[in-house]
Design an enzyme around this catalytic site. Structure first.
Site, PDB file in Angstrom:
ATOM      1  CG  ASP A 273      -1.800  -1.213   1.310  1.00  0.00           C
ATOM      2  OD1 ASP A 273      -2.406  -1.602   0.304  1.00  0.00           O
ATOM      3  OD2 ASP A 273      -1.841  -1.822   2.404  1.00  0.00           O
TER       4      ASP A 273
ATOM      5  CE  LYS B  98       3.552  -2.508  -4.602  1.00  0.00           C
ATOM      6  NZ  LYS B  98       2.992  -2.207  -3.260  1.00  0.00           N
TER       7      LYS B  98
ATOM      8  N   GLY C 115      -4.095  -3.879  -4.858  1.00  0.00           N
ATOM      9  CA  GLY C 115      -4.960  -2.784  -5.277  1.00  0.00           C
ATOM     10  C   GLY C 115      -4.139  -1.553  -5.577  1.00  0.00           C
ATOM     11  CG  HIS C 116      -1.164  -1.302  -7.948  1.00  0.00           C
ATOM     12  ND1 HIS C 116      -0.314  -1.930  -8.821  1.00  0.00           N
ATOM     13  CD2 HIS C 116      -0.775  -1.694  -6.712  1.00  0.00           C
ATOM     14  CE1 HIS C 116       0.562  -2.661  -8.155  1.00  0.00           C
ATOM     15  NE2 HIS C 116       0.293  -2.539  -6.874  1.00  0.00           N
TER      16      HIS C 116
ATOM     17  CD  GLN D 153       0.596  -8.799  -2.324  1.00  0.00           C
ATOM     18  OE1 GLN D 153       1.381  -9.473  -2.947  1.00  0.00           O
ATOM     19  NE2 GLN D 153      -0.654  -8.663  -2.718  1.00  0.00           N
TER      20      GLN D 153
END
Length: 426
Positions: A13, A16, A40-41, A224
């Site tokens: 988180d 990235k 989740g990006h 991650q």
């Protein structure tokens, strides 16, 4: 430079997605090397928010080819949904998305096993997303996984699925008391996925090798963060793969000699989701304040993130593990309104000072952080375009991070939008 690896340097988180999006503006290829749809990006472009789970955020640059490597475990339903969502938002992935035929697939029984284990009253839980990532990697290591290439041979797929489902039904029923899976329905469902995904499937290792030989600019991204790495993270509160830079080689099928630069993405403070030790975690009141300031809720699950001060011990450890050459430091703007800011420069453990990150879980849980305090700047930074225009105290804070971690900040994010970024080093 042929290959630049972008790694998360905390517990994930870190931002990235935005950094890969920025780097992809001058990249030919963005390639994802591990993890699954538990990532989740989030990227904000011209006020529009894009949330991606499997496809690299480089897809938002219309010239960038995107690769999902063999190290990723793919939920076909989630991937097809993501492709359709992007198409509806005006982003066409046709001829720009390639999927490794060696990547493993997440099956319905993987999700059921994941969720059953997490809700069990007798087993130790670690706070997974319940997306079936761990069980899929278990089957991969156990040589019982279903790969993308298996979709191309329906009879072989049927035989493998029948064997797997029979075994999983026994586990689900006898241990967790879950309902039995319908083998016929799963075979039919995944045969349909084959038709939809077939145009994207290729030998991505060969594709990348050819691109490297041609001198193309490639961004390799993981999901991650380093402290969730299966080998080097806060085990067992980790993910089931290697998000560290070494995972890029095995997860994409490229040699280590092809990597020119490793960029670590790190927040101006620290967060983590789920269970596990967190030395610099705030008290509940400060935690809630930071969560609101930084909108610290998971892009995949919406789960609230735990927050704490910047941990330089942890950061130096991630530099060591990944060979990080430079930082992309994110969310500096979240600190804009604080009077005092702290950096953890060491730990106290059983009456002695330690400067390295412990490997034993019980030791990590017992350490007391040693802090150095800095004055806040109490001024907005989101509109600033040059490092030298930052408030003096913000520059002092950044310099301290660089000196303590012995790693320069090359990119500085001062907001969620693409344009709220300061490029310090090209």
């Amino acid at each position: 430079m042929p290959v630049r690896v972008v790694v998360g340097a905390q517990w994930g988180d870190e931002g990235k997605g935005k950094i890969v999006d920025i780097l992809s503006q001058s990249a030919d290829i963005a390639a994802r090397y591990q993890g699954g749809a538990n990532a989740g990006h989030t990227v904000v472009i011209e006020g529009k928010k894009y949330i991606l789970h499997l496809i690299p955020s480089g897809i938002l640059n219309n010239h960038t080819i995107c690769v999902i490597g063999n190290g990723v475990v793919i939920d076909p339903a989630a991937l097809i949904d993501e492709i359709n969502i992007l198409r509806n938002m005006g982003i066409d992935v046709k001829d720009r998305l390639f999927i490794s035929h060696r990547a493993h697939l997440i099956m319905p029984y993987h999700k059921m096993l994941d969720q059953a284990k997490e809700s069990s009253q007798v087993e130790t839980t670690i706070g997974t997303t319940g997306r079936g990532i761990g069980p899929a990697y278990v089957d991969k290591a156990n040589r019982a996984g279903i790969r993308v290439v298996d979709l191309l041979d329906r009879e072989a797929l049927r035989e493998k699925l029948l064997s797997n489902i029979d075994q999983k039904n026994q586990i689900l029923q006898k241990i967790y008391g879950s309902t039995e899976l319908d083998a016929g329905a799963i075979i039919k469902e995944y045969s349909e996925y084959d038709k939809l995904l077939d145009p994207y499937i290729t030998d991505t290792s060969r594709l990348l090798d050819k691109a490297i030989r041609e001198g193309k600019n490639i961004i390799a991204e993981g999901a991650q963060g380093t402290l969730l790495d299966l080998d080097f993270g806060t085990y067992p509160y980790v993910t089931s793969s290697n998000p560290t830079s070494g995972g890029a080689c095995t997860g994409l099928g490229i040699g280590p000699t092809k990597i020119d630069h490793v960029m670590g993405v790190i927040k101006a403070y620290t967060t983590r989701v789920g269970k596990g030790p967190f030395p610099t975690e705030f008290d509940q009141e400060t935690d809630e304040k930071f969560r609101e300031l930084g909108n610290e809720f998971g892009a995949t699950t919406g789960r609230p993130r735990r927050c704490g001060w910047f941990d330089a011990v942890l950061a130096k450890y991630t530099v060591q593990i990944n060979g990080i050459d430079s930082w992309a430091l994110t969310k500096l703007d979240v600190l804009d309104t604080l009077d005092e800011i702290k950096i953890c420069t060491g730990y106290e453990l059983d009456g002695r000072t330690v400067s390295t990150f412990p490997s034993a879980l019980k030791e990590i849980e017992r350490v007391e952080p040693i802090y150095e305090s800095f004055s806040g700047w109490n001024a907005p930074t989101s509109s600033i375009k040059r490092k030298e225009d930052l408030p003096e105290n913000a520059r002092i804070y950044l310099k301290a991070i660089e000196e303590i971690t012995e790693t320069p900040v090359a990119i500085l994010s001062v907001g969620s939008k693409r344009e709220e970024t300061i490029i310090i080093e090209s």
